[in-house]
Enzyme design. Sequence first.
Site, PDB file in Angstrom:
ATOM      1  N   THR A 139       8.517  -4.423   2.905  1.00 53.35           N
ATOM      2  CA  THR A 139       9.529  -5.231   3.620  1.00 53.35           C
ATOM      3  C   THR A 139       8.902  -5.995   4.784  1.00 53.35           C
ATOM      4  OG1 THR A 139      10.098  -3.405   5.102  1.00 53.35           O
ATOM      5  CG2 THR A 139      11.462  -3.661   3.146  1.00 53.35           C
TER       6      THR A 139
ATOM      7  N   ARG B 274       8.722  -9.070  13.495  1.00 53.00           N
ATOM      8  CA  ARG B 274      10.149  -8.873  13.793  1.00 53.00           C
ATOM      9  C   ARG B 274      10.352  -9.306  15.236  1.00 53.00           C
ATOM     10  NH1 ARG B 274      14.657  -5.425  14.968  1.00 53.00           N
ATOM     11  NH2 ARG B 274      13.493  -3.778  16.012  1.00 53.00           N
TER      12      ARG B 274
ATOM     13  N   ARG C  76      20.333  -4.228  14.079  1.00 52.58           N
ATOM     14  CA  ARG C  76      19.996  -2.802  14.220  1.00 52.58           C
ATOM     15  C   ARG C  76      20.721  -2.264  15.449  1.00 52.58           C
ATOM     16  NH1 ARG C  76      13.450  -2.269  12.687  1.00 52.58           N
ATOM     17  NH2 ARG C  76      13.716  -3.005  10.550  1.00 52.58           N
TER      18      ARG C  76
ATOM     19  N   ARG D 112       7.232  -8.096  17.529  1.00 52.79           N
ATOM     20  CA  ARG D 112       6.126  -7.239  17.066  1.00 52.79           C
ATOM     21  C   ARG D 112       5.592  -7.756  15.755  1.00 52.79           C
ATOM     22  NH1 ARG D 112       7.418  -5.705  11.693  1.00 52.79           N
ATOM     23  NH2 ARG D 112       9.148  -4.253  11.602  1.00 52.79           N
TER      24      ARG D 112
ATOM     25  N   CYS E  72       4.754  -0.845   4.362  1.00 50.37           N
ATOM     26  CA  CYS E  72       6.043  -1.057   3.699  1.00 50.37           C
ATOM     27  C   CYS E  72       6.132  -2.519   3.280  1.00 50.37           C
ATOM     28  CB  CYS E  72       7.182  -0.718   4.654  1.00 50.37           C
ATOM     29  SG  CYS E  72       8.809  -1.080   3.960  1.00 50.37           S
TER      30      CYS E  72
ATOM     31  N   ARG F 159       0.786  -1.768  15.476  1.00 54.18           N
ATOM     32  CA  ARG F 159       1.986  -2.568  15.727  1.00 54.18           C
ATOM     33  C   ARG F 159       1.712  -3.235  17.069  1.00 54.18           C
ATOM     34  NH1 ARG F 159       6.938  -1.472  12.698  1.00 54.18           N
ATOM     35  NH2 ARG F 159       6.139  -1.487  10.583  1.00 54.18           N
TER      36      ARG F 159
ATOM     37  N   GLU G  20       3.580   3.475  11.517  1.00 53.71           N
ATOM     38  CA  GLU G  20       3.769   3.092  10.099  1.00 53.71           C
ATOM     39  C   GLU G  20       2.632   2.201   9.591  1.00 53.71           C
ATOM     40  OE1 GLU G  20       7.736   1.835   9.063  1.00 53.71           O
ATOM     41  OE2 GLU G  20       6.964   0.329   7.674  1.00 53.71           O
TER      42      GLU G  20
ATOM     43  N   GLU H 278      15.624   0.907  14.314  1.00 51.47           N
ATOM     44  CA  GLU H 278      16.045   1.186  12.944  1.00 51.47           C
ATOM     45  C   GLU H 278      16.748   2.541  12.857  1.00 51.47           C
ATOM     46  OE1 GLU H 278      12.771   1.399  10.189  1.00 51.47           O
ATOM     47  OE2 GLU H 278      13.932   0.307   8.681  1.00 51.47           O
TER      48      GLU H 278
END
Length: 339
Positions: free
Chosen positions: A247, A254, A282, A100, A245, A203, A199, A287
């Site tokens: 990160t 990812r 994970r 993703r 975010c 995505r 988020e 998550e």
Amino acid sequence: MLLHKHLTPELKSRLERLTTRNGWTLRRAIQSGLDHEDSQMGVYAGDSETYALFSPLLHPIIRDHSGYDLDGHPSDFSLEGLPQEALDPSGEFILSTRIRVGRNLARYAFPPAIGARARAELEAEVVQVLSGLKGELAGEYHPLASLSEVQRRAWVEQHFLFKPGDRFLDSAGVNRDWPRNRGIFHSTDMRFIVWVGEEDALRIISMQSGSGLAEAFHRLKSALDVLGEQLDFARDSRLGYHTACPTNLGTAMRASVLIRLPRLSRRPDFHARCARLGLAVRGLHGEHSDAEDGIHDISNATRLGVTERDIYRQLWTGIRQLISLETRSGILNDTRRGN
Ligand code: ADP
Ligand code: ARG
């Protein structure tokens, strides 16, 4: 938490006076970290401007987290010269593969800061573009609010759809007006999926059962080529793609496998071993979930300062090594038992 480490009282009083065009303030940026002491970073961006305006706080946090000096984020989607065969052709270890990326649109505030009207406009704009996708990427969009509870749960369980109620996102303001103007676009075969309004604004996901990492990567690349022509993604040359975010900055990628490693994952050094390979672990449902039956979600740990090609190579090599260790520890156990 990196927020506590880097937010000095002097910096706080300097940054407290600032507000981005979308109304993002220091207080809003750090609220999630203040609410959740177990945050790693504790900060969220409300828009692209956040990264410039609050850079005296965000850049040190981003450097500290990524180990990258913010001196030019590279991008390279080519897989030329890299192994592209399936990682686990017999299907003994790898259940599925997913890649993703997160994307936001330059013209809009990001999910933590976006208002109800703009969220609706963004959804309409994105859905129009998604509706024009052709071939294996063609599919349909389902607003979250239109799904029956049975369907919604089934898709979460099958790893297709995001879960509601993340407490970190809640504090950051991402869950306002839930479930309106969020949704999922999916191709008929469920191998190409786009989450809208989670988020990040988007995505973009390529997934399939088994271990076809190269196939998933090529599908994602072709989707990004088409979508990138029609949507203006927020990015810059130092931080790469801008995500809510920090990160996720950089590639915002990812790439993961769901993999069964019953022997290796019982060993106390399992997480440390994965970390040495540049991989993060994970649980079975993403998550903040736990592993079940020795099945873990293993993905690249770094997204910033590396290319998409680097991520592919690192996952491919690392997973190959974990499978070989798992197989060897089985053989050793059998030998010890005298088989
Ligand atoms: P993200 O990957 O978007 O950061 P999560 O870690 O919460 O967010 O994962 C989202 C969903 O994707 C979860 O249901 C998770 O189990 C699923 N997922 C992750 N990797 C894989 C994979 N390789 N195969 C199938 N599903 C996966
Ligand atoms: N705010 C959380 C923290 O700082 C986010 C961690 C990364 N996860 C994510 N979904 N962005 O720990």
